[in-house]
Design a protein around this motif. Structure first.
Motif, short mmCIF file in Angstrom:
data_model
loop_
_atom_site.label_atom_id
_atom_site.label_comp_id
_atom_site.label_asym_id
_atom_site.label_seq_id
_atom_site.Cartn_x
_atom_site.Cartn_y
_atom_site.Cartn_z
N ASP A 33 0.81 -1.21 0.00
CA ASP A 33 0.00 0.00 0.00
C ASP A 33 0.84 1.27 0.00
O ASP A 33 0.52 2.23 -0.69
CB ASP A 33 -0.94 0.00 1.21
N ASP A 34 1.88 1.31 0.80
CA ASP A 34 2.74 2.49 0.85
C ASP A 34 4.03 2.17 1.57
O ASP A 34 4.05 2.09 2.79
CB ASP A 34 2.01 3.64 1.56
N ALA A 74 5.34 4.83 4.16
CA ALA A 74 4.58 4.84 5.40
C ALA A 74 4.90 3.59 6.22
O ALA A 74 4.94 3.64 7.45
CB ALA A 74 3.09 4.91 5.11
N GLY A 104 -11.89 3.47 -3.34
CA GLY A 104 -11.03 4.03 -2.32
C GLY A 104 -9.70 4.47 -2.88
O GLY A 104 -9.21 5.55 -2.58
N ILE A 139 -8.04 8.38 -3.16
CA ILE A 139 -6.79 8.80 -2.56
C ILE A 139 -5.85 9.35 -3.62
O ILE A 139 -5.07 10.25 -3.38
CB ILE A 139 -6.13 7.64 -1.77
N ARG A 188 -0.03 9.28 3.44
CA ARG A 188 0.53 7.95 3.17
C ARG A 188 -0.10 6.86 4.03
O ARG A 188 0.58 6.17 4.78
CB ARG A 188 2.06 7.95 3.37
N LEU A 189 -1.38 6.70 3.91
CA LEU A 189 -2.06 5.62 4.62
C LEU A 189 -1.91 4.32 3.84
O LEU A 189 -1.34 4.30 2.75
CB LEU A 189 -3.54 5.95 4.80
N PHE A 190 -2.44 3.23 4.40
CA PHE A 190 -2.51 1.97 3.67
C PHE A 190 -3.94 1.86 3.17
O PHE A 190 -4.83 1.37 3.88
CB PHE A 190 -2.13 0.81 4.59
N PRO A 191 -4.23 2.36 1.95
CA PRO A 191 -5.62 2.57 1.51
C PRO A 191 -6.46 1.31 1.43
O PRO A 191 -7.66 1.37 1.62
CB PRO A 191 -5.46 3.22 0.13
N LYS A 192 -5.82 0.15 1.20
CA LYS A 192 -6.61 -1.07 1.03
C LYS A 192 -6.78 -1.82 2.33
O LYS A 192 -7.26 -2.94 2.34
CB LYS A 192 -5.99 -1.96 -0.05
N LEU A 193 -6.35 -1.23 3.42
CA LEU A 193 -6.57 -1.82 4.73
C LEU A 193 -7.56 -0.93 5.49
O LEU A 193 -7.72 0.24 5.17
CB LEU A 193 -5.26 -1.92 5.50
N GLU A 195 -6.99 -1.56 11.00
CA GLU A 195 -5.73 -2.22 10.60
C GLU A 195 -4.61 -1.20 10.45
O GLU A 195 -3.47 -1.45 10.82
CB GLU A 195 -5.94 -3.00 9.29
N LEU A 222 -1.24 -1.38 12.58
CA LEU A 222 0.05 -1.48 11.91
C LEU A 222 0.98 -0.36 12.32
O LEU A 222 2.19 -0.46 12.16
CB LEU A 222 -0.15 -1.51 10.40
N PHE A 233 -12.39 1.03 4.75
CA PHE A 233 -11.07 1.14 4.13
C PHE A 233 -10.53 2.55 4.31
O PHE A 233 -11.28 3.53 4.14
CB PHE A 233 -11.14 0.84 2.64
N GLY A 260 -8.72 4.17 2.41
CA GLY A 260 -8.78 4.92 1.16
C GLY A 260 -10.13 5.57 0.92
O GLY A 260 -10.27 6.44 0.07
N SER A 261 -11.14 5.14 1.66
CA SER A 261 -12.48 5.70 1.42
C SER A 261 -12.80 6.82 2.40
O SER A 261 -13.91 7.34 2.40
CB SER A 261 -13.53 4.59 1.51
N LEU A 262 -11.85 7.21 3.24
CA LEU A 262 -12.10 8.32 4.18
C LEU A 262 -11.96 9.65 3.46
O LEU A 262 -11.33 9.75 2.41
CB LEU A 262 -11.08 8.28 5.32
#
Lengths: 349, 243
Positions: free
Chosen positions: A195-196, A199, A324, A328, B93-98, B102, B106, B138, B140-142
């Motif tokens: 994902d990144d 990060a 999503g 982003i 830099r989030l983990f968009p698919k988590l 999560e 992490l 998710f 990424g949806s925020l």
């Protein structure tokens, strides 16, 4: 579900598959089923690095061939020295170790590269290894190598049946490993890298170490899938063993099935692998890559997250992650979410 | 307990491109120090130097964590995170698919951070109640503001002593920038953090700053010993605001 229960159920399913294949009464099923199972292992192995971690590996053929040529080298040694032939499960372990070591080495050299650069580096590995094998007389060089296999084995009987059974068990093992990784700290760590990566670093994830573990496991499984191949094909030739279709197929199968879950590559490999086997018999083997291409185009348009993505969307269990990701990517400033000031204990954004 | 950061004579470059040229700065215990500068002046690179993601060619970076001095040069990012230094990266830099949860869990990937995992998660949800509402969604949806909250929350999960925040205002609407800045201040007050924040948004940043530095072309062009000094300075108007 706990791993032992999962393993037990998978073994039962594998036994049922084997039983059904025997009941069908046609040995060609074992012949074709072997290839499908081999692709289940390859796609699952590819997905550990490509799907979980997001590093696209075009070198599937290299690891597969390493396993196959380890077997050839050992076969030559045992026949030249008249020693007792080494059983296939042991050959698989050896092939796995050899490919795992090369996977580790490749990872160490190339994992500082990202995206397309990493993919090109893995592609180069296949070319380098093929050149080495072609020039290595001991394993047959460019002429290829003949493997004489016994007609039958004790208990199972027919040799192709035996090979199919072994590959079936390896597929169960590969899926169990993939599922274990997915639900472990390693799996979550790999997901953060996918994902990144920056990060992930900032969160203290040891990115290089996790990537090395992933390349090693992925490479080892591919090598194990390749080890019995000389006995299956009985004439091994560098051209076809390093064939580009191994790389393309294992990627396509994972993508078509869905890359975020262990079940994705399984579905993809069974669907695509079976289609290819049917096409080989009914039309011609040259149609195989065409099928892969058409299916890929279809899935990129209709279901970019693979069959699993389609199922998720249908069940609406999780929000569609494609949306999503797009959001982003745009990163546009959005209106503040409606909240009444002063109601929340902390600051509301 | 005292936690401070001292940077002395840092030089850093990407290949032949020199980005940071003899930068020295200090963040005292419990202070909020802002690093002001427009794009391309080396703010993010300095942050990455502190985190061990970019290796400086010269200079020293020393972190004092609860009274013990640690030389950060030559340490890996993971070791630096373990010391209690957290970075909120630029652009969130989030983990968009988590999921949100999560993402937070992490944040506590390191063994040192996992010991207090349940408590830190509670702290996060108490500080940002909106994240608790959206824990299964998710990342990424925020919305943009919620994503920034999550990025801050993820850093909180490490129970840091020193918090580095890189451009929290990027890509946010003005109202959200203001709220984000307030959230950082509140986090700092609640958990007695020492904060170094890189920011372009001068007026917003100095609202919570104790002191600040202006960085121009990789050099410290001005050091303001108080928010007032930053506010009423001709150099800032000239170099930074372009007045």
């Amino acid at each position: 579900m706990r791993t032992p229960i999962f393993l037990l159920i998978s073994l039962l399913i594998a036994a049922a598959v084997f039983g059904a294949a025997i009941a069908a009464g046609n040995d060609y099923i074992f012949f074709a089923g072997y290839v499908v199972m081999q692709y289940v292992v390859l796609a699952t192995a590819w997905n550990i690095l490509g799907g979980y971690c997001g590093y696209v590996n075009f070198g599937t053929a290299a690891f597969f061939a390493l396993g196959a040529y380890s077997t050839v080298a050992i076969y030559k040694y045992t026949t030249n020295n008249d020693t007792f032939p080494i059983p296939i499960p042991v050959l698989m372990l050896i092939g796995g170790v050899v490919s795992g070591i090369v996977g580790f080495g490749m990872g160490y050299l190339t994992l500082r590269l990202r995206g397309a650069f990493f993919a090109i580096a893995t592609l180069a590995l296949a070319v380098v290894l093929e050149t080495l094998v072609v020039n290595w007389e001991y394993v047959g060089g460019s002429r290829g190598a003949y493997i004489l296999r016994p007609e039958t084995v004790p208990i199972v009987g027919n040799y192709v049946r035996y090979l199919f059974l072994i590959m079936l068990l390896l597929a169960v093992a590969a899926l169990t490993v993939a599922r274990l990784i997915e639900h472990s700290r390693l799996g979550y760590g790999l997901a953060t890298i996918r994902d990144d990566e920056l990060a992930a670093e900032a969160s203290g994830v040891p990115t290089l170490r996790l990537k090395l573990i992933a390349t090693t496991i992925s490479g080892a499984l591919m090598g194990m899938a390749g080890a019995p191949f000389p006995y299956y094909i009985s004439y091994l030739q560098p051209d076809s063993t390093f064939g580009f279709d191994y790389a393309v197929n294992s990627i396509a199968m994972a993508l078509i099935g869905g890359t975020t879950n262990w079940i994705g590559p399984l579905i993809g490999a069974v669907v695509l692998g079976t289609l290819q086997q049917i096409a080989t018999v009914t039309i011609s083997s040259a149609v195989n890559l065409l099928i892969v291409g058409l299916l890929l185009v279809f899935f990129v348009i209709v279901a970019p997250n693979g069959i699993l993505g389609l199922v998720h969307k249908y069940l609406r269990r999780k929000p569609d992650d494609f949306v999503g990701r797009r959001r982003i990517g745009i990163d546009a400033p959005e209106a503040a979410p409606q909240s009444v000031p002063g109601t929340a204990p902390g600051p509301s954004l | 307990m005292a936690s401070s950061l001292t940077i002395a004579g840092i030089h850093a470059a990407y290949g032949a491109v020199r980005v940071i040229d003899d930068v020295s700065l200090k963040v005292g215990s419990g202070e909020t120090v802002v690093l002001l500068g427009t794009n391309g002046n080396g703010k993010s690179t300095l942050m990455k130097c502190i985190m061990g993601m970019v290796r400086p060619s010269e200079g020293t970076i020393v972190a004092e964590i609860e009274g013990i001095h640690h030389d950060l040069i030559g340490r890996t990012t993971q070791e630096i995170v373990d010391l209690g230094i957290a970075l909120v990266p630029e652009g969130r830099r989030l983990f968009p698919k988590l999921t949100v949860e999560e993402n937070l869990l992490l944040g506590a990937f390191r063994r040192a951070a996992r010991a207090e995992l349940a408590r830190n998660l509670e702290v996060c949800f108490a500080t940002f109640p909106r994240l608790a509402e959206r824990r299964a969604q998710f990342a990424g949806s925020l919305s943009g503001g919620e994503q920034q909250m999550l990025a801050l929350g993820r850093a909180l999960m490490l129970a840091p002593k020193i918090l580095l925040v890189d451009e929290p205002s990027v890509g946010l609407a003005p109202i959200l920038v203001s709220r984000t800045i307030e959230a950082i201040n509140e986090m700092k007050q609640r958990y007695q953090l020492t904060v170094l924040m890189a920011e372009q948004n001068f007026t917003q940043a100095i609202r919570i700053a104790d002191r600040g530095y202006v960085i121009v072309h990789g050099k410290i062009a001005f050091e303001g010993r108080s928010a007032d000094e930053l506010n009423n300075n001709d150099l800032i108007k000239k170099f930074y605001l372009g007045l």
